[in-house]
Design a protein around this motif. Sequence first.
Motif, PDB file in Angstrom:
ATOM      1  N   VAL A 164       0.876  -1.176   0.000  1.00 43.25           N
ATOM      2  CA  VAL A 164       0.000   0.000   0.000  1.00 43.25           C
ATOM      3  C   VAL A 164       0.909   1.220   0.000  1.00 43.25           C
ATOM      4  O   VAL A 164       1.805   1.328   0.851  1.00 43.25           O
ATOM      5  CB  VAL A 164      -0.922   0.028   1.228  1.00 43.25           C
ATOM      6  N   SER A 165       0.702   2.135  -0.938  1.00 41.59           N
ATOM      7  CA  SER A 165       1.577   3.304  -1.035  1.00 41.59           C
ATOM      8  C   SER A 165       0.767   4.586  -1.078  1.00 41.59           C
ATOM      9  O   SER A 165      -0.256   4.667  -1.755  1.00 41.59           O
ATOM     10  CB  SER A 165       2.462   3.211  -2.280  1.00 41.59           C
ATOM     11  N   LEU A 166       1.225   5.582  -0.304  1.00 42.05           N
ATOM     12  CA  LEU A 166       0.655   6.921  -0.344  1.00 42.05           C
ATOM     13  C   LEU A 166       1.615   7.814  -1.111  1.00 42.05           C
ATOM     14  O   LEU A 166       2.837   7.762  -0.892  1.00 42.05           O
ATOM     15  CB  LEU A 166       0.454   7.487   1.065  1.00 42.05           C
ATOM     16  N   LEU A 167       1.073   8.657  -2.004  1.00 39.59           N
ATOM     17  CA  LEU A 167       1.901   9.526  -2.834  1.00 39.59           C
ATOM     18  C   LEU A 167       1.295  10.910  -2.919  1.00 39.59           C
ATOM     19  O   LEU A 167       0.071  11.072  -2.963  1.00 39.59           O
ATOM     20  CB  LEU A 167       2.032   8.956  -4.257  1.00 39.59           C
ATOM     21  N   ARG A 168       2.147  11.921  -2.968  1.00 41.46           N
ATOM     22  CA  ARG A 168       1.670  13.295  -3.154  1.00 41.46           C
ATOM     23  C   ARG A 168       1.045  13.430  -4.536  1.00 41.46           C
ATOM     24  O   ARG A 168       1.495  12.826  -5.504  1.00 41.46           O
ATOM     25  CB  ARG A 168       2.817  14.283  -2.988  1.00 41.46           C
ATOM     26  N   GLN A 169      -0.010  14.242  -4.649  1.00 38.74           N
ATOM     27  CA  GLN A 169      -0.717  14.432  -5.906  1.00 38.74           C
ATOM     28  C   GLN A 169      -0.266  15.671  -6.667  1.00 38.74           C
ATOM     29  O   GLN A 169      -0.611  15.837  -7.840  1.00 38.74           O
ATOM     30  CB  GLN A 169      -2.233  14.539  -5.643  1.00 38.74           C
ATOM     31  N   THR A 170       0.452  16.574  -6.013  1.00 38.84           N
ATOM     32  CA  THR A 170       0.860  17.814  -6.661  1.00 38.84           C
ATOM     33  C   THR A 170       2.368  17.986  -6.514  1.00 38.84           C
ATOM     34  O   THR A 170       3.064  17.095  -6.034  1.00 38.84           O
ATOM     35  CB  THR A 170       0.144  19.024  -6.028  1.00 38.84           C
ATOM     36  N   ARG A 171       2.846  19.157  -6.902  1.00 42.60           N
ATOM     37  CA  ARG A 171       4.279  19.448  -6.820  1.00 42.60           C
ATOM     38  C   ARG A 171       4.757  19.554  -5.385  1.00 42.60           C
ATOM     39  O   ARG A 171       5.957  19.477  -5.106  1.00 42.60           O
ATOM     40  CB  ARG A 171       4.595  20.751  -7.559  1.00 42.60           C
ATOM     41  N   GLN A 172       3.835  19.772  -4.447  1.00 44.32           N
ATOM     42  CA  GLN A 172       4.214  19.975  -3.055  1.00 44.32           C
ATOM     43  C   GLN A 172       4.280  18.659  -2.303  1.00 44.32           C
ATOM     44  O   GLN A 172       3.469  17.753  -2.521  1.00 44.32           O
ATOM     45  CB  GLN A 172       3.221  20.921  -2.370  1.00 44.32           C
ATOM     46  N   ALA A 173       5.264  18.548  -1.418  1.00 45.24           N
ATOM     47  CA  ALA A 173       5.449  17.333  -0.637  1.00 45.24           C
ATOM     48  C   ALA A 173       4.251  17.082   0.279  1.00 45.24           C
ATOM     49  O   ALA A 173       3.537  18.009   0.671  1.00 45.24           O
ATOM     50  CB  ALA A 173       6.725  17.433   0.197  1.00 45.24           C
ATOM     51  N   ALA A 174       4.042  15.825   0.600  1.00 47.92           N
ATOM     52  CA  ALA A 174       2.978  15.451   1.523  1.00 47.92           C
ATOM     53  C   ALA A 174       3.430  15.687   2.967  1.00 47.92           C
ATOM     54  O   ALA A 174       4.626  15.605   3.277  1.00 47.92           O
ATOM     55  CB  ALA A 174       2.616  13.989   1.327  1.00 47.92           C
ATOM     56  N   GLN A 175       2.477  15.967   3.828  1.00 45.80           N
ATOM     57  CA  GLN A 175       2.718  16.070   5.269  1.00 45.80           C
ATOM     58  C   GLN A 175       1.845  15.024   5.943  1.00 45.80           C
ATOM     59  O   GLN A 175       0.615  15.094   5.876  1.00 45.80           O
ATOM     60  CB  GLN A 175       2.379  17.464   5.790  1.00 45.80           C
ATOM     61  N   LEU A 176       2.494  14.057   6.598  1.00 43.08           N
ATOM     62  CA  LEU A 176       1.778  12.924   7.161  1.00 43.08           C
ATOM     63  C   LEU A 176       2.082  12.753   8.640  1.00 43.08           C
ATOM     64  O   LEU A 176       3.202  13.019   9.089  1.00 43.08           O
ATOM     65  CB  LEU A 176       2.165  11.631   6.431  1.00 43.08           C
ATOM     66  N   GLU A 177       1.090  12.295   9.389  1.00 42.35           N
ATOM     67  CA  GLU A 177       1.290  11.844  10.761  1.00 42.35           C
ATOM     68  C   GLU A 177       1.264  10.319  10.748  1.00 42.35           C
ATOM     69  O   GLU A 177       0.390   9.709  10.130  1.00 42.35           O
ATOM     70  CB  GLU A 177       0.179  12.368  11.658  1.00 42.35           C
ATOM     71  N   VAL A 178       2.227   9.696  11.421  1.00 45.95           N
ATOM     72  CA  VAL A 178       2.361   8.244  11.422  1.00 45.95           C
ATOM     73  C   VAL A 178       2.052   7.710  12.815  1.00 45.95           C
ATOM     74  O   VAL A 178       2.731   8.064  13.790  1.00 45.95           O
ATOM     75  CB  VAL A 178       3.778   7.816  10.993  1.00 45.95           C
ATOM     76  N   SER A 179       1.021   6.854  12.917  1.00 40.80           N
ATOM     77  CA  SER A 179       0.647   6.233  14.189  1.00 40.80           C
ATOM     78  C   SER A 179       0.711   4.721  14.057  1.00 40.80           C
ATOM     79  O   SER A 179       0.351   4.161  13.013  1.00 40.80           O
ATOM     80  CB  SER A 179      -0.769   6.640  14.604  1.00 40.80           C
ATOM     81  N   LEU A 180       1.163   4.067  15.129  1.00 41.87           N
ATOM     82  CA  LEU A 180       1.219   2.607  15.182  1.00 41.87           C
ATOM     83  C   LEU A 180       0.444   2.139  16.397  1.00 41.87           C
ATOM     84  O   LEU A 180       0.742   2.554  17.532  1.00 41.87           O
ATOM     85  CB  LEU A 180       2.666   2.126  15.277  1.00 41.87           C
ATOM     86  N   ASN A 181      -0.573   1.314  16.153  1.00 39.19           N
ATOM     87  CA  ASN A 181      -1.412   0.793  17.238  1.00 39.19           C
ATOM     88  C   ASN A 181      -1.940   1.910  18.135  1.00 39.19           C
ATOM     89  O   ASN A 181      -1.978   1.798  19.367  1.00 39.19           O
ATOM     90  CB  ASN A 181      -0.642  -0.235  18.068  1.00 39.19           C
ATOM     91  N   GLY A 182      -2.330   3.007  17.514  1.00 37.82           N
ATOM     92  CA  GLY A 182      -2.940   4.114  18.238  1.00 37.82           C
ATOM     93  C   GLY A 182      -1.976   5.094  18.855  1.00 37.82           C
ATOM     94  O   GLY A 182      -2.401   6.102  19.431  1.00 37.82           O
ATOM     95  N   GLN A 183      -0.671   4.861  18.737  1.00 41.65           N
ATOM     96  CA  GLN A 183       0.324   5.768  19.317  1.00 41.65           C
ATOM     97  C   GLN A 183       1.042   6.516  18.205  1.00 41.65           C
ATOM     98  O   GLN A 183       1.568   5.905  17.272  1.00 41.65           O
ATOM     99  CB  GLN A 183       1.346   4.986  20.146  1.00 41.65           C
ATOM    100  N   VAL A 184       1.062   7.840  18.296  1.00 40.45           N
ATOM    101  CA  VAL A 184       1.744   8.646  17.293  1.00 40.45           C
ATOM    102  C   VAL A 184       3.255   8.448  17.417  1.00 40.45           C
ATOM    103  O   VAL A 184       3.837   8.669  18.493  1.00 40.45           O
ATOM    104  CB  VAL A 184       1.394  10.144  17.449  1.00 40.45           C
ATOM    105  N   ARG A 185       3.883   8.046  16.323  1.00 40.52           N
ATOM    106  CA  ARG A 185       5.327   7.832  16.295  1.00 40.52           C
ATOM    107  C   ARG A 185       6.062   8.957  15.574  1.00 40.52           C
ATOM    108  O   ARG A 185       7.204   9.279  15.893  1.00 40.52           O
ATOM    109  CB  ARG A 185       5.643   6.498  15.618  1.00 40.52           C
ATOM    110  N   LEU A 186       5.420   9.535  14.562  1.00 41.76           N
ATOM    111  CA  LEU A 186       5.970  10.701  13.873  1.00 41.76           C
ATOM    112  C   LEU A 186       4.857  11.727  13.758  1.00 41.76           C
ATOM    113  O   LEU A 186       3.844  11.478  13.092  1.00 41.76           O
ATOM    114  CB  LEU A 186       6.487  10.332  12.484  1.00 41.76           C
TER     115      LEU A 186
END
Length: 262
Positions: free
Chosen positions: A123-145
């Motif tokens: 499964v891959s997430l990719l930016r749709q425009t020229r601007q970079a994506a900003q993502l929050e990464v959570s594992l098992n309900g805990q925010v890691r990034l």
Amino acid sequence: MESPVKLTDPPRIAFVASPVPSAQDALQTLLSEYGQCPPESADVICALGGDGFMLSTLHRFASLSLPVFGMKLGSVGFLMNHYRPEGLVERLRSAECSTLKPLEMEALTEAGMRYRFLAYNEVSLLRQTRQAAQLEVSLNGQVRLEELVCDGILVATPAGSTAYNFSAMGPILPLGSAVIALTPIAPFRPRRWRGAILRADTLVRLRVLDPYKRPVSVTADSHEVRDVVEVSIREGNENTVRLLFDPEHNLDDRILNEQFVT
């Protein structure tokens, strides 16, 4: 070792082929030699094409729980065996089996729609425009990034770890290792984060922090959803598939060999 394929006499083989001329020519050759059986009553499915066609075959027939033996007649054939029309029944009887578990992906869009798809590769997430994506990464309900600025991020199965994941500098994972790879694509911040190896039962949740200014799409194998705001991914226990390989070139050996390519 007991054969993973229970062949009747005569064997009931369902042949499916990609539309490329070489696969269609091979299909006619094999039909004249072995006949055709509807997938619903077959012992095994024989897929003719490349890896893309193999993935579509797995999605199409997953509910039948039939083993699938692929023969390479496309540009990429990591999941396929060599094409040889002769001796197919003997190859099926001696084939070795690799069981693949899919990732289950659920995506919520900006418009409030929910989509669910399976992915046997990644499964891959990719930016749709020229601007970079900003993502929050959570594992098992805990925010890691709290903020990952990147072109995208992907979650790969062991079978898919040698594909897009490896090209994005992700790790190659052995089959049966019960882990998945979380790999960023061109990360800008934090620069030194290169991903993680996770237990396969980890619930990965990826939230798009600025979906209007920095829209993001998600793709599960070949199924794409655009303008997502949140994506959840975890390994599923249903729709497992069995891939068959010639003993001298099984999937475990291929994955191992990929780690020693110089």
